[in-house]
Design a protein around this motif. Structure first.
Motif, mmCIF file in Angstrom:
data_model
loop_
_atom_site.group_PDB
_atom_site.id
_atom_site.type_symbol
_atom_site.label_atom_id
_atom_site.label_comp_id
_atom_site.label_asym_id
_atom_site.label_seq_id
_atom_site.Cartn_x
_atom_site.Cartn_y
_atom_site.Cartn_z
ATOM 1 N N VAL A 170 24.331 -75.862 -85.642
ATOM 2 C CA VAL A 170 24.329 -74.666 -86.257
ATOM 3 C C VAL A 170 22.884 -74.103 -86.497
ATOM 4 O O VAL A 170 22.714 -72.893 -86.522
ATOM 5 N N SER A 171 21.843 -74.980 -87.176
ATOM 6 C CA SER A 171 20.805 -74.428 -87.577
ATOM 7 C C SER A 171 19.424 -75.313 -87.498
ATOM 8 O O SER A 171 18.433 -75.061 -87.891
ATOM 9 N N ASP A 172 19.557 -76.342 -86.842
ATOM 10 C CA ASP A 172 18.714 -77.424 -86.867
ATOM 11 C C ASP A 172 17.547 -76.785 -86.018
ATOM 12 O O ASP A 172 17.998 -76.395 -84.747
ATOM 13 N N VAL A 173 16.203 -76.994 -86.332
ATOM 14 C CA VAL A 173 15.227 -76.522 -85.563
ATOM 15 C C VAL A 173 14.691 -77.529 -84.478
ATOM 16 O O VAL A 173 14.006 -77.502 -83.492
ATOM 17 N N GLY A 174 15.375 -78.790 -84.659
ATOM 18 C CA GLY A 174 15.123 -80.109 -83.670
ATOM 19 C C GLY A 174 15.832 -79.811 -82.413
ATOM 20 O O GLY A 174 15.714 -80.738 -81.408
ATOM 21 N N CYS A 175 16.705 -78.802 -82.262
ATOM 22 C CA CYS A 175 17.489 -78.837 -81.047
ATOM 23 C C CYS A 175 17.804 -77.318 -80.637
ATOM 24 O O CYS A 175 17.296 -76.441 -81.659
ATOM 25 N N GLU A 176 18.336 -76.801 -79.568
ATOM 26 C CA GLU A 176 18.544 -75.509 -79.362
ATOM 27 C C GLU A 176 19.840 -75.103 -80.256
ATOM 28 O O GLU A 176 20.841 -74.922 -79.629
ATOM 29 N N SER A 177 19.738 -74.856 -81.539
ATOM 30 C CA SER A 177 20.905 -74.502 -82.333
ATOM 31 C C SER A 177 21.055 -73.163 -82.247
ATOM 32 O O SER A 177 20.373 -72.547 -81.696
ATOM 33 N N TYR A 178 22.121 -72.927 -82.765
ATOM 34 C CA TYR A 178 22.519 -71.358 -82.907
ATOM 35 C C TYR A 178 21.385 -70.545 -83.365
ATOM 36 O O TYR A 178 20.921 -69.456 -82.981
ATOM 37 N N HIS A 179 21.029 -70.903 -84.468
ATOM 38 C CA HIS A 179 20.172 -70.208 -85.336
ATOM 39 C C HIS A 179 18.748 -70.071 -84.994
ATOM 40 O O HIS A 179 18.181 -69.090 -84.832
ATOM 41 N N THR A 180 18.236 -71.074 -84.053
ATOM 42 C CA THR A 180 17.078 -71.211 -83.364
ATOM 43 C C THR A 180 17.119 -70.313 -82.065
ATOM 44 O O THR A 180 16.008 -69.598 -81.899
ATOM 45 N N LEU A 181 18.093 -70.543 -81.525
ATOM 46 C CA LEU A 181 18.196 -69.349 -80.253
ATOM 47 C C LEU A 181 18.431 -67.982 -80.855
ATOM 48 O O LEU A 181 17.766 -67.147 -80.201
ATOM 49 N N TRP A 182 19.097 -67.761 -81.572
ATOM 50 C CA TRP A 182 19.188 -66.343 -82.476
ATOM 51 C C TRP A 182 17.884 -66.007 -82.751
ATOM 52 O O TRP A 182 17.428 -64.951 -82.492
ATOM 53 N N PHE A 183 16.895 -66.679 -83.504
ATOM 54 C CA PHE A 183 15.463 -66.157 -83.723
ATOM 55 C C PHE A 183 14.793 -65.988 -82.532
ATOM 56 O O PHE A 183 13.990 -64.868 -82.815
ATOM 57 N N ASP A 184 14.878 -66.933 -81.561
ATOM 58 C CA ASP A 184 13.962 -66.480 -80.543
ATOM 59 C C ASP A 184 14.381 -65.561 -79.704
ATOM 60 O O ASP A 184 13.749 -64.697 -79.280
ATOM 61 N N LEU A 185 15.886 -65.137 -79.483
ATOM 62 C CA LEU A 185 16.159 -63.841 -78.950
ATOM 63 C C LEU A 185 15.758 -62.687 -79.756
ATOM 64 O O LEU A 185 15.149 -61.786 -79.093
ATOM 65 N N HIS A 186 15.811 -62.782 -81.305
ATOM 66 C CA HIS A 186 15.524 -61.783 -81.904
ATOM 67 C C HIS A 186 13.866 -61.587 -81.631
ATOM 68 O O HIS A 186 13.282 -60.235 -81.493
ATOM 69 N N GLU A 187 13.057 -62.425 -81.407
ATOM 70 C CA GLU A 187 11.575 -62.463 -81.235
ATOM 71 C C GLU A 187 11.445 -61.614 -80.143
ATOM 72 O O GLU A 187 10.380 -60.838 -79.741
ATOM 73 N N GLU A 188 12.270 -62.113 -78.832
ATOM 74 C CA GLU A 188 11.990 -61.716 -77.518
ATOM 75 C C GLU A 188 12.425 -60.072 -77.665
ATOM 76 O O GLU A 188 11.681 -59.370 -76.956
ATOM 77 N N LEU A 189 13.330 -59.780 -78.300
ATOM 78 C CA LEU A 189 13.790 -58.284 -78.334
ATOM 79 C C LEU A 189 12.784 -57.226 -79.060
ATOM 80 O O LEU A 189 12.714 -56.395 -78.732
ATOM 81 N N LEU A 190 12.143 -57.942 -80.033
ATOM 82 C CA LEU A 190 11.057 -57.638 -80.751
ATOM 83 C C LEU A 190 9.826 -57.187 -79.726
ATOM 84 O O LEU A 190 9.307 -55.884 -79.518
#
Length: 175
Positions: free
Chosen positions: A146-166
């Motif tokens: 769901v949100s762990d930073v130690g794996c490709e969690s939903y939240h981590t991937l969403w955050f990275d996608l957001h950064e890429e979109l920016l």
């Protein structure tokens, strides 16, 4: 197209030797000047995308649903107990499952938007596919996804996608 791991390692070692990439323990990150060069390159290579009204509209819709995901993650990470907001210790399986169900409904709402991004920028399929995989693992009981930073969690991937979109859109994070 997948690259051979040894080829990637050789390129990374060369980038480290030329001080374009920095190593911090086992992690790699761009050096400050390389980050600046990449930013300039995005403005050059993404000019057509930044001028595309469909991409701009999709980014605007992303920012709207991003607020919904932030609220959902806050509910995942905290609990209201006797009027106090406390960290969620994840001992209440029913509560956690309810949040994971909400995450599934959220994902259903954003699938078409993710597909739009992939149609415009095919490499964003990595995020679309990863988000679905993280959701499925969460639904299968692996709550770290769901949100762990130690794996490709939903939240981590969403955050990275957001950064890429920016970066792609040349916009700043809305706080």
């Amino acid at each position: 197209m997948a690259l051979d791991a040894s080829d990637v390692e050789a390129v990374m070692e060369l980038a480290i030797a030329h001080e374009r990439v920095l190593r911090a323990d086992e992690k790699l990150m761009l050096a400050p000047l390389a980050r600046l060069a990449l930013s300039a390159d995005y403005s050059r290579t993404c000019a057509h995308l930044r001028a595309n009204p469909a991409f701009g509209a999709a980014v605007e819709r992303f920012e709207v649903v991003n607020r919904d995901l932030k609220a959902l993650m806050t509910d995942w990470q905290t609990r209201s107990v006797a009027g106090a907001t406390l960290p969620n210790d994840h001992t209440d399986t029913a509560y956690d499952n309810g949040i994971i169900d909400r995450l599934g409904r959220f994902h259903d709402r954003v699938e078409a938007l993710l597909d739009e991004f992939v149609a415009l920028v095919p490499r964003l399929a990595y995020y679309r596919d990863g988000l679905l995989a993280a959701l499925e693992r969460s639904e299968d009981g692996e709550i770290a996804f769901v949100s762990d930073v130690g794996c490709e969690s939903y939240h981590t991937l969403w955050f990275d996608l957001h950064e890429e979109l920016l970066r792609l859109s040349g916009t700043e994070r809305v706080e």
